[in-house]
Design a protein around this motif. Structure first.
Motif, PDB file in Angstrom:
ATOM      1  N   VAL A 187       0.815  -1.213   0.000  1.00 50.21           N
ATOM      2  CA  VAL A 187       0.000   0.000   0.000  1.00 50.21           C
ATOM      3  C   VAL A 187       0.850   1.266   0.000  1.00 50.21           C
ATOM      4  CG1 VAL A 187      -1.951  -1.106   1.137  1.00 50.21           C
ATOM      5  CG2 VAL A 187      -0.151  -0.067   2.537  1.00 50.21           C
ATOM      6  N   LYS A 188       2.131   1.144   0.342  1.00 50.34           N
ATOM      7  CA  LYS A 188       3.005   2.316   0.385  1.00 50.34           C
ATOM      8  C   LYS A 188       3.584   2.666  -0.983  1.00 50.34           C
ATOM      9  CE  LYS A 188       4.385   1.518   5.189  1.00 50.34           C
ATOM     10  NZ  LYS A 188       5.543   1.291   6.121  1.00 50.34           N
ATOM     11  N   THR A 189       3.419   1.779  -1.958  1.00 55.52           N
ATOM     12  CA  THR A 189       3.966   2.043  -3.284  1.00 55.52           C
ATOM     13  C   THR A 189       2.888   2.604  -4.198  1.00 55.52           C
ATOM     14  OG1 THR A 189       3.448  -0.182  -4.097  1.00 55.52           O
ATOM     15  CG2 THR A 189       5.598   0.142  -3.045  1.00 55.52           C
ATOM     16  N   THR A 190       3.323   3.304  -5.218  1.00 57.67           N
ATOM     17  CA  THR A 190       2.401   3.832  -6.218  1.00 57.67           C
ATOM     18  C   THR A 190       2.636   3.108  -7.534  1.00 57.67           C
ATOM     19  OG1 THR A 190       3.973   5.584  -6.811  1.00 57.67           O
ATOM     20  CG2 THR A 190       2.320   6.099  -5.124  1.00 57.67           C
ATOM     21  N   PRO A 199      -4.167   5.317 -10.175  1.00 54.57           N
ATOM     22  CA  PRO A 199      -5.313   5.217  -9.271  1.00 54.57           C
ATOM     23  C   PRO A 199      -5.174   6.190  -8.104  1.00 54.57           C
ATOM     24  CG  PRO A 199      -3.848   3.343  -8.985  1.00 54.57           C
ATOM     25  CD  PRO A 199      -3.357   4.081 -10.187  1.00 54.57           C
ATOM     26  N   SER A 200      -6.303   6.683  -7.623  1.00 50.46           N
ATOM     27  CA  SER A 200      -6.288   7.652  -6.527  1.00 50.46           C
ATOM     28  C   SER A 200      -6.222   6.947  -5.176  1.00 50.46           C
ATOM     29  CB  SER A 200      -7.543   8.527  -6.592  1.00 50.46           C
ATOM     30  OG  SER A 200      -8.694   7.755  -6.270  1.00 50.46           O
ATOM     31  N   ALA A 201      -6.102   7.760  -4.137  1.00 49.22           N
ATOM     32  CA  ALA A 201      -6.005   7.215  -2.777  1.00 49.22           C
ATOM     33  C   ALA A 201      -7.330   6.637  -2.302  1.00 49.22           C
ATOM     34  CB  ALA A 201      -5.531   8.302  -1.815  1.00 49.22           C
ATOM     35  N   THR A 202      -8.417   6.922  -3.004  1.00 47.98           N
ATOM     36  CA  THR A 202      -9.726   6.397  -2.599  1.00 47.98           C
ATOM     37  C   THR A 202      -9.942   4.952  -3.028  1.00 47.98           C
ATOM     38  OG1 THR A 202     -10.790   7.215  -4.628  1.00 47.98           O
ATOM     39  CG2 THR A 202     -10.735   8.707  -2.734  1.00 47.98           C
ATOM     40  N   LEU A 203      -9.035   4.431  -3.854  1.00 44.66           N
ATOM     41  CA  LEU A 203      -9.143   3.033  -4.289  1.00 44.66           C
ATOM     42  C   LEU A 203      -8.530   2.153  -3.200  1.00 44.66           C
ATOM     43  CD1 LEU A 203     -10.269   1.713  -6.917  1.00 44.66           C
ATOM     44  CD2 LEU A 203      -7.903   1.412  -7.627  1.00 44.66           C
ATOM     45  N   LEU A 204      -9.272   1.968  -2.138  1.00 42.16           N
ATOM     46  CA  LEU A 204      -8.767   1.283  -0.954  1.00 42.16           C
ATOM     47  C   LEU A 204      -9.055  -0.212  -1.013  1.00 42.16           C
ATOM     48  CD1 LEU A 204      -9.966   3.835   1.759  1.00 42.16           C
ATOM     49  CD2 LEU A 204      -7.675   3.632   0.778  1.00 42.16           C
ATOM     50  N   VAL A 254      -8.760  -5.511  -4.231  1.00 44.47           N
ATOM     51  CA  VAL A 254      -7.875  -6.413  -3.495  1.00 44.47           C
ATOM     52  C   VAL A 254      -6.428  -6.163  -3.913  1.00 44.47           C
ATOM     53  CG1 VAL A 254      -9.624  -8.218  -3.233  1.00 44.47           C
ATOM     54  CG2 VAL A 254      -8.124  -8.234  -5.223  1.00 44.47           C
ATOM     55  N   PRO A 255      -5.460  -6.399  -3.018  1.00 42.11           N
ATOM     56  CA  PRO A 255      -4.048  -6.244  -3.393  1.00 42.11           C
ATOM     57  C   PRO A 255      -3.546  -7.457  -4.168  1.00 42.11           C
ATOM     58  CG  PRO A 255      -4.218  -6.903  -1.099  1.00 42.11           C
ATOM     59  CD  PRO A 255      -5.632  -6.704  -1.588  1.00 42.11           C
ATOM     60  N   LYS A 273      -0.825 -13.293  -9.593  1.00 42.80           N
ATOM     61  CA  LYS A 273      -0.634 -13.585 -11.013  1.00 42.80           C
ATOM     62  C   LYS A 273      -1.640 -12.865 -11.901  1.00 42.80           C
ATOM     63  CE  LYS A 273      -3.266 -17.943 -10.987  1.00 42.80           C
ATOM     64  NZ  LYS A 273      -3.191 -19.386 -11.283  1.00 42.80           N
ATOM     65  N   TRP A 274      -2.646 -12.228 -11.292  1.00 36.16           N
ATOM     66  CA  TRP A 274      -3.622 -11.454 -12.065  1.00 36.16           C
ATOM     67  C   TRP A 274      -3.400  -9.968 -11.893  1.00 36.16           C
ATOM     68  CZ3 TRP A 274      -5.957 -14.731 -15.120  1.00 36.16           C
ATOM     69  CH2 TRP A 274      -6.165 -16.037 -14.685  1.00 36.16           C
ATOM     70  N   GLY A 275      -2.498  -9.593 -10.997  1.00 38.51           N
ATOM     71  CA  GLY A 275      -2.304  -8.187 -10.672  1.00 38.51           C
ATOM     72  C   GLY A 275      -1.476  -7.420 -11.690  1.00 38.51           C
ATOM     73  N   PRO A 276      -1.125  -6.176 -11.357  1.00 37.42           N
ATOM     74  CA  PRO A 276      -0.354  -5.339 -12.280  1.00 37.42           C
ATOM     75  C   PRO A 276       0.992  -5.960 -12.612  1.00 37.42           C
ATOM     76  CG  PRO A 276      -1.242  -4.048 -10.456  1.00 37.42           C
ATOM     77  CD  PRO A 276      -1.451  -5.474 -10.109  1.00 37.42           C
ATOM     78  N   SER A 277       1.382  -5.883 -13.882  1.00 37.64           N
ATOM     79  CA  SER A 277       2.701  -6.378 -14.281  1.00 37.64           C
ATOM     80  C   SER A 277       3.780  -5.358 -13.942  1.00 37.64           C
ATOM     81  CB  SER A 277       2.725  -6.675 -15.782  1.00 37.64           C
ATOM     82  OG  SER A 277       2.389  -5.516 -16.530  1.00 37.64           O
ATOM     83  N   ASP A 278       3.387  -4.098 -13.784  1.00 40.42           N
ATOM     84  CA  ASP A 278       4.324  -3.028 -13.460  1.00 40.42           C
ATOM     85  C   ASP A 278       4.286  -2.789 -11.963  1.00 40.42           C
ATOM     86  OD1 ASP A 278       6.024  -0.914 -13.394  1.00 40.42           O
ATOM     87  OD2 ASP A 278       4.718   0.511 -14.434  1.00 40.42           O
ATOM     88  N   ILE A 279       5.113  -3.551 -11.227  1.00 37.43           N
ATOM     89  CA  ILE A 279       5.191  -3.414  -9.773  1.00 37.43           C
ATOM     90  C   ILE A 279       6.524  -2.773  -9.420  1.00 37.43           C
ATOM     91  CG2 ILE A 279       5.244  -4.645  -7.570  1.00 37.43           C
ATOM     92  CD1 ILE A 279       3.425  -6.717  -8.759  1.00 37.43           C
ATOM     93  N   PRO A 280       6.520  -1.561  -8.828  1.00 35.68           N
ATOM     94  CA  PRO A 280       7.786  -0.893  -8.507  1.00 35.68           C
ATOM     95  C   PRO A 280       8.627  -1.720  -7.555  1.00 35.68           C
ATOM     96  CG  PRO A 280       5.923   0.595  -8.286  1.00 35.68           C
ATOM     97  CD  PRO A 280       5.354  -0.777  -8.444  1.00 35.68           C
ATOM     98  N   SER A 281       9.937  -1.704  -7.779  1.00 33.91           N
ATOM     99  CA  SER A 281      10.855  -2.414  -6.897  1.00 33.91           C
ATOM    100  C   SER A 281      11.482  -1.419  -5.931  1.00 33.91           C
ATOM    101  CB  SER A 281      11.956  -3.114  -7.701  1.00 33.91           C
ATOM    102  OG  SER A 281      12.652  -2.173  -8.490  1.00 33.91           O
ATOM    103  N   ALA A 282      11.936  -1.915  -4.800  1.00 37.63           N
ATOM    104  CA  ALA A 282      12.545  -1.049  -3.800  1.00 37.63           C
ATOM    105  C   ALA A 282      13.858  -0.478  -4.328  1.00 37.63           C
ATOM    106  CB  ALA A 282      12.797  -1.841  -2.520  1.00 37.63           C
ATOM    107  N   PRO A 283      14.145   0.810  -4.055  1.00 38.62           N
ATOM    108  CA  PRO A 283      15.391   1.400  -4.545  1.00 38.62           C
ATOM    109  C   PRO A 283      16.604   0.736  -3.927  1.00 38.62           C
ATOM    110  CG  PRO A 283      14.301   2.856  -2.981  1.00 38.62           C
ATOM    111  CD  PRO A 283      13.344   1.756  -3.270  1.00 38.62           C
TER     112      PRO A 283
END
Length: 219
Positions: free
Chosen positions: A61-64, A128-133, A157-158, A165-175
């Motif tokens: 939830v902390k990533t965009t 997506p906005s912050a309201t998509l909880l 759902v997260p 396997k159905w979620g976003p393919s573009d998942i940010p990685s930790a720096p």
């Protein structure tokens, strides 16, 4: 009639009534067992059916990053239909991309397509906005070329566990973390030459060498 016989007859009547009641619950078009619905979003309009509709967000939830709409679209008609748009209430239109990456997304006659997952078509919300909880329910509207709008409430759902396997393919990685360069033991905290260096600037002249030179001069 003996008392034991009367009790046996009464017990048999109770069992027969119970069986008849259970049979009635499972019979007919409005049977109670048919009221049990699966815990997922599904609806039908005309020949189009939308099943297992979900909005899947980033696992942390902390990533965009983008969120995606996952669903299975059925076309029970005799002609193919295109999926013209997917709108999430409060978020706007999703970017639709066919499995091949180009053209319109078509649901074949008498067939189905899957949104989300590797190798399938996708419908993504880029920002997506912050309201998509997570845990909330948002109205999702699928618009088809002939049937028109098909709307239903979908859980958010997260992308974790089964949904990964159905979620976003573009998942940010930790720096990546960078470590500070190690300080040489021969350097002081201020970066000045150590005591082992001579006044002439030549390194490696120890105190014992200086004492030997002094003794030779005195002879």
């Amino acid at each position: 009639m003996s008392s034991s016989l009367r009790r046996g007859t009464l017990a048999a009547a109770v069992i027969a009534f119970s069986i008849a009641s259970l049979a009635a619950c499972g019979a007919g078009s409005d049977a109670q067992t048919l009221e049990v619905k699966p815990d997922n979003a599904a609806t039908s309009v005309g020949v189009i059916k939308v099943q297992n509709a979900l909005v899947i967000t980033q696992p942390d939830v902390k990533t965009t990053g983008p969120a995606v709409i996952s669903a299975t679209l059925f076309n029970n008609g005799t002609t193919a239909q295109t999926l013209d748009s997917v709108n999430v209430e409060g978020e706007g239109a999703a970017q639709i991309t066919p499995a091949g990456g180009k053209g319109k997304l078509t649901v074949p006659a008498g067939g189905s397509i899957v949104l989300g997952g590797k190798g399938n078509a996708s419908a993504a919300l880029a920002n997506p906005s912050a309201t998509l909880l997570n845990g909330s329910v948002h109205k999702v509207t699928f618009s088809f070329s002939e049937t028109g709008a098909v709307s239903l409430g979908s859980y958010v759902v997260p992308a974790e566990s089964y949904f990964s396997k159905w979620g976003p393919s573009d998942i940010p990685s930790a720096p990546a973390t960078t470590s500070a360069p190690a300080t040489s033991p021969s350097e002081s905290a201020t970066g000045s030459p150590s005591a082992s260096e001579s006044a002439s600037g030549k390194p490696g002249t120890s105190a014992s060498s200086t004492a030997t030179a002094s003794a030779s001069a005195a002879q």
